[in-house]
Design an enzyme around this catalytic site. Structure first.
Site, PDB file in Angstrom:
ATOM      1  N   ASP A  12       0.864  -1.167   0.000  1.00 42.52           N
ATOM      2  CA  ASP A  12       0.000   0.000   0.000  1.00 42.52           C
ATOM      3  C   ASP A  12       0.911   1.230   0.000  1.00 42.52           C
ATOM      4  O   ASP A  12       2.077   1.161   0.392  1.00 42.52           O
ATOM      5  CB  ASP A  12      -0.879  -0.028   1.259  1.00 42.52           C
ATOM      6  CG  ASP A  12      -1.665   1.246   1.448  1.00 42.52           C
ATOM      7  OD1 ASP A  12      -2.358   1.659   0.501  1.00 42.52           O
ATOM      8  OD2 ASP A  12      -1.566   1.839   2.544  1.00 42.52           O
ATOM      9  N   ASP A  14      -0.230   5.167   0.692  1.00 42.19           N
ATOM     10  CA  ASP A  14      -0.525   6.169   1.725  1.00 42.19           C
ATOM     11  C   ASP A  14      -0.682   5.509   3.091  1.00 42.19           C
ATOM     12  O   ASP A  14      -1.461   4.564   3.249  1.00 42.19           O
ATOM     13  CB  ASP A  14      -1.794   6.933   1.356  1.00 42.19           C
ATOM     14  CG  ASP A  14      -1.631   7.672   0.039  1.00 42.19           C
ATOM     15  OD1 ASP A  14      -0.978   8.728   0.043  1.00 42.19           O
ATOM     16  OD2 ASP A  14      -2.117   7.175  -0.996  1.00 42.19           O
ATOM     17  N   GLY A  47      -5.039   2.327  -3.451  1.00 38.51           N
ATOM     18  CA  GLY A  47      -6.340   2.879  -3.809  1.00 38.51           C
ATOM     19  C   GLY A  47      -6.229   4.002  -4.812  1.00 38.51           C
ATOM     20  O   GLY A  47      -7.221   4.427  -5.408  1.00 38.51           O
ATOM     21  N   ASP A 197      -2.437  -0.351   5.955  1.00 36.10           N
ATOM     22  CA  ASP A 197      -2.856   0.321   7.194  1.00 36.10           C
ATOM     23  C   ASP A 197      -4.362   0.506   7.311  1.00 36.10           C
ATOM     24  O   ASP A 197      -4.843   0.913   8.362  1.00 36.10           O
ATOM     25  CB  ASP A 197      -2.184   1.699   7.293  1.00 36.10           C
ATOM     26  CG  ASP A 197      -2.717   2.682   6.268  1.00 36.10           C
ATOM     27  OD1 ASP A 197      -3.166   3.778   6.665  1.00 36.10           O
ATOM     28  OD2 ASP A 197      -2.708   2.371   5.066  1.00 36.10           O
ATOM     29  N   SER A 198      -5.121   0.250   6.220  1.00 40.36           N
ATOM     30  CA  SER A 198      -6.551   0.593   6.233  1.00 40.36           C
ATOM     31  C   SER A 198      -7.422  -0.576   5.789  1.00 40.36           C
ATOM     32  O   SER A 198      -6.922  -1.625   5.378  1.00 40.36           O
ATOM     33  CB  SER A 198      -6.800   1.801   5.326  1.00 40.36           C
ATOM     34  OG  SER A 198      -6.111   2.939   5.818  1.00 40.36           O
TER      35      SER A 198
END
Length: 247
Positions: A12, A14, A47, A197-198
């Protein structure tokens, strides 16, 4: 070397690879280069749309495949599209109407462009749509929007921040994108290290051989990960590469 026979690292961007000011730290850069020299492919699973990824690909000189817009596009190499999963324009119109109703910030990735509350498109049917997102700091309203969207039964609903929602077609997520990359090279998902992280990272963290949550990750992500590393400000990506690939 390479304790788990890992062949691919899916990162990932961000909150994971990038610092809060959207930079790649020297520690992370060096670790990525060392992993590649050790024969490991390092790829982004983000994303972001491809237009917001290309500068980092060039900076790190990556040649591996790329998963963008949460799996909505899979690139076999920089500039080479492998697959694309679209949202129906009718759904975009309905999600847009919901954003207006709740007065949220919103954005949407179309092929080749990004639109938002300040710059929307008149002819929705004329575009190919990849992802829709909402941002709202009122948690109750965000949950109401999420419940309504969930009831339609046609979306993967995730987030890339506790105050947003991201919508892709059902079955389209980062894990589905990474799976396609594995098929290209004959890898098994057990040979992948995934870091995030998400909520939009959960699918790949659960399906890959080593699922890593950042120290700054949402608690739900940490609970589902195999390992928790340090934060994105503390070069957590480098720590994992050093521990599982280079040591």
């Amino acid at each position: 070397m390479n304790k788990g026979n890992y062949k691919l690292i899916a990162l990932d961007m961000d909150g994971t690879l990038l610092t809060e000011d959207k930079k790649v730290s020297e520690e992370n850069r060096a670790a990525i280069q060392a992993a590649e020299q050790a024969g490991i492919k390092v790829m982004f699973a983000t994303g972001r749309g491809i237009q917001n990824v290309e500068a980092y690909i060039e900076e790190l000189k990556l040649e591996a495949p790329i998963v963008t817009v949460n799996g909505g596009e899979v690139w076999s190499a920089p500039g080479k599209l492998h697959s694309r999963a679209l949202l129906e324009p009718a759904l975009i119109k309905e999600m847009h109407a919901l954003a207006i109703e709740y007065d949220t910030w919103y954005w949407a990735y179309a092929v080749g462009d990004i639109y938002n509350k300040e710059r929307w498109v008149e002819q929705v049917d004329a575009r190919q749509w990849l992802k829709f997102g909402y941002y709202y700091e009122d948690a109750a309203c965000l949950q109401a929007i999420r419940s309504k969207l969930d009831s339609w039964g046609v979306f993967e609903i995730t987030n890339s921040h506790p105050a947003n929602l991201e919508l892709n077609p059902k079955g389209v997520h980062k894990a589905s994108g990474v799976r396609q990359v594995c098929e290209m090279f004959g890898y098994d998902m057990s040979q992948v290290i995934a870091m995030g992280d998400s909520q939009n990272d959960i699918s790949m963290i659960r399906e890959c051989g080593l699922g890593v949550a950042m120290g700054n990750a949402q608690e739900e992500v940490k609970a589902l990960a195999d390992v928790i590393t340090t934060s994105n400000e503390e070069h957590g990506v480098a720590r994992i590469i050093e521990q599982y690939i280079l040591s």
